[in-house]
Write an enzyme that holds these catalytic residues in place. Structure first.
Site, PDB file in Angstrom:
ATOM      1  N   TYR A  79     -26.843 -15.892  -4.320  1.00  0.00           N
ATOM      2  CA  TYR A  79     -25.384 -15.743  -4.368  1.00  0.00           C
ATOM      3  C   TYR A  79     -24.878 -15.115  -3.071  1.00  0.00           C
ATOM      4  O   TYR A  79     -23.910 -15.601  -2.467  1.00  0.00           O
ATOM      5  CB  TYR A  79     -25.009 -14.876  -5.564  1.00  0.00           C
ATOM      6  CG  TYR A  79     -23.537 -14.592  -5.702  1.00  0.00           C
ATOM      7  CD1 TYR A  79     -22.688 -15.488  -6.336  1.00  0.00           C
ATOM      8  CD2 TYR A  79     -22.987 -13.399  -5.223  1.00  0.00           C
ATOM      9  CE1 TYR A  79     -21.334 -15.221  -6.487  1.00  0.00           C
ATOM     10  CE2 TYR A  79     -21.642 -13.121  -5.365  1.00  0.00           C
ATOM     11  CZ  TYR A  79     -20.818 -14.035  -5.991  1.00  0.00           C
ATOM     12  OH  TYR A  79     -19.479 -13.759  -6.125  1.00  0.00           O
ATOM     13  N   SER A 133     -11.233 -19.882 -15.532  1.00  0.00           N
ATOM     14  CA  SER A 133     -11.698 -18.577 -16.005  1.00  0.00           C
ATOM     15  C   SER A 133     -11.653 -17.579 -14.859  1.00  0.00           C
ATOM     16  O   SER A 133     -11.426 -17.935 -13.698  1.00  0.00           O
ATOM     17  CB  SER A 133     -13.134 -18.660 -16.555  1.00  0.00           C
ATOM     18  OG  SER A 133     -14.054 -18.955 -15.522  1.00  0.00           O
ATOM     19  N   GLY A 134     -11.877 -16.315 -15.204  1.00  0.00           N
ATOM     20  CA  GLY A 134     -12.052 -15.280 -14.199  1.00  0.00           C
ATOM     21  C   GLY A 134     -10.862 -15.074 -13.275  1.00  0.00           C
ATOM     22  O   GLY A 134      -9.703 -15.130 -13.674  1.00  0.00           O
ATOM     23  N   ILE A 135     -11.173 -14.832 -12.002  1.00  0.00           N
ATOM     24  CA  ILE A 135     -10.156 -14.539 -10.998  1.00  0.00           C
ATOM     25  C   ILE A 135      -9.204 -15.714 -10.822  1.00  0.00           C
ATOM     26  O   ILE A 135      -7.988 -15.526 -10.666  1.00  0.00           O
ATOM     27  CB  ILE A 135     -10.837 -14.188  -9.660  1.00  0.00           C
ATOM     28  CG1 ILE A 135     -11.603 -12.863  -9.785  1.00  0.00           C
ATOM     29  CG2 ILE A 135      -9.805 -14.097  -8.538  1.00  0.00           C
ATOM     30  CD1 ILE A 135     -12.491 -12.557  -8.600  1.00  0.00           C
ATOM     31  N   GLY A 136      -9.723 -16.923 -10.845  1.00  0.00           N
ATOM     32  CA  GLY A 136      -8.865 -18.095 -10.678  1.00  0.00           C
ATOM     33  C   GLY A 136      -7.827 -18.203 -11.771  1.00  0.00           C
ATOM     34  O   GLY A 136      -6.649 -18.491 -11.512  1.00  0.00           O
ATOM     35  N   SER A 162     -16.728 -12.701  -1.355  1.00  0.00           N
ATOM     36  CA  SER A 162     -17.307 -11.581  -2.089  1.00  0.00           C
ATOM     37  C   SER A 162     -17.685 -10.497  -1.105  1.00  0.00           C
ATOM     38  O   SER A 162     -17.986 -10.767   0.071  1.00  0.00           O
ATOM     39  CB  SER A 162     -18.549 -12.030  -2.857  1.00  0.00           C
ATOM     40  OG  SER A 162     -19.246 -10.914  -3.387  1.00  0.00           O
ATOM     41  N   THR A 212      -8.582 -23.589  -7.210  1.00  0.00           N
ATOM     42  CA  THR A 212      -9.833 -24.116  -7.762  1.00  0.00           C
ATOM     43  C   THR A 212     -10.514 -23.008  -8.573  1.00  0.00           C
ATOM     44  O   THR A 212     -10.236 -21.829  -8.395  1.00  0.00           O
ATOM     45  CB  THR A 212     -10.779 -24.614  -6.654  1.00  0.00           C
ATOM     46  OG1 THR A 212     -11.257 -23.494  -5.893  1.00  0.00           O
ATOM     47  CG2 THR A 212     -10.071 -25.586  -5.732  1.00  0.00           C
ATOM     48  N   GLY A 213     -11.411 -23.403  -9.446  1.00  0.00           N
ATOM     49  CA  GLY A 213     -12.065 -22.415 -10.304  1.00  0.00           C
ATOM     50  C   GLY A 213     -11.076 -21.715 -11.207  1.00  0.00           C
ATOM     51  O   GLY A 213     -11.230 -20.526 -11.529  1.00  0.00           O
TER      52      GLY A 213
END
Length: 349
Positions: free
Chosen positions: A154, A16-19, A141, A12-13
């Protein structure tokens, strides 16, 4: 745990980014990947690129905050590839604001994605993995280990997700299900998350320093897909921050606000749109303005073979010290003090 080349990995996710970094890395190693996110345009182009490289890939459009959409994405993965071997929860959004200034609707939306997104993914992951076995991996995180000014909402969502995943792990182990449950805790990572955040600070939002490259986190995720891990911290400096906040809470509460100026750059123009309610179509792994460290000594150490042994010894020693202290204090309370016998002086004859 199967070799990655024999796995079907749902992420999921993944737009973009880490996904996205994880999806591409898994595909390069021969896994069939299913990318889940809210942006069909980005997902479509990413999957085309993966397939052009000779790998197997598919995508499902879903908002992880909606359970029915996550269930549908899982169904598509099974329909396309027959099963799911590793489930990776990686969707996340951010808000940069003091807690008292955080709009309620933004706070609620963040919780829907960061917390309930992990919950919905975990529920579906367990359902699909409980018979054949596999890995349930959640990207949390380092902010789940200590409080944070400006990014308090967050941090709160990551604290909640951590508690849920670790509690779920206990229940899975109690039922003896063949599922490895892993929590990945990255330090600040060079992804577009700050650019996509709801920003109520002056200037551009910045990733908490020091910043690490997303490939380091992807490596930790794929390692956990093949070898059972409990939790892995990526970034030694982030781990030091967590230890400082844990062991010196008073000092951290008093002086932790000093990091707030590091989270924004008033010289750069602040972003005016965010991805809380609508996804951004940018299929990027990294930030446009940041650069990340490509090496972290702590990440491979934290997932090394001796970590469970060392952790077990530390827990055993801590319990032994606790018991000995209680025994000592209990003995002191119950044993009366013995007074010295009076000296009897002999009269001289």
């Amino acid at each position: 745990m199967k070799p990655l080349s024999e796995q079907v990995v749902l992420i999921t996710g993944a737009s973009s980014g880490i996904g996205l970094a994880t999806a591409r890395a898994a595909a390069r190693r021969g896994a069939a990947v299913v990318l889940v996110a809210r942006t069909e345009a980005a997902l479509s182009s990413i999957v085309e690129g993966i397939q052009a490289g000779g790998a197997r890939a598919a995508y499902a459009v879903a908002d992880v905050g909606v359970l029915a959409e996550v269930e549908a994405a899982a169904g598509l993965a099974v329909e396309r590839f027959g099963r799911i071997d590793t489930w990776v929860n990686c969707a996340g959004v951010a808000i940069y604001a003091k807690l008292v200034d955080t709009p309620a609707h933004e706070h609620e939306r963040l919780i829907e994605t960061n917390y309930f997104g992990a919950v919905h993914g975990a529920l579906n992951g367990v359902r699909h993995l409980r018979d054949r076995g596999g890995a349930l991996i959640t990207v949390g995180s380092i902010a789940s280990d200590f409080p944070s000014p400006i990014m308090g909402a967050y941090a709160a969502s990551k604290h909640a997700a951590k508690a849920y995943i670790e509690s779920l792990r206990i229940e899975i182990n109690a039922e003896r299900l063949p599922i490895s449950v892993t929590l990945i805790k990255p330090s600040g990572t060079n992804t577009p998350i700050a650019e996509h955040a709801a920003n109520h600070q002056d200037g551009e939002a910045l990733i908490p320093p020091p910043v690490y490259d997303p490939d380091l986190v992807a490596e930790a995720i794929l390692d956990a897909a093949e070898k059972p891990r409990l939790d892995v911290t990526v970034g030694g400096v982030g781990r030091l921050q967590a230890l400082a906040a844990t062991h010196f809470p008073g000092l951290y509460a008093r002086f932790g606000g000093a990091v707030a100026p590091l989270l924004s750059d008033p010289k750069r123009q602040k972003t005016t749109s965010d991805n809380l309610d609508a996804a951004r179509a940018e299929a990027r792994e990294r930030s446009l303005h940041e650069s990340g460290r490509t090496f972290s000594l702590y990440a491979p150490i934290s997932r090394g073979p001796l970590v469970p042994v060392v952790a077990g010894l530390a827990v055993t020693l801590g319990l032994a010290l606790l018991v000995s202290r209680k025994s000592a204090s209990s003995g002191d309370a119950k044993t009366p003090t013995t007074l010295p016998k009076p000296r009897v002086q002999q009269k001289k004859r």
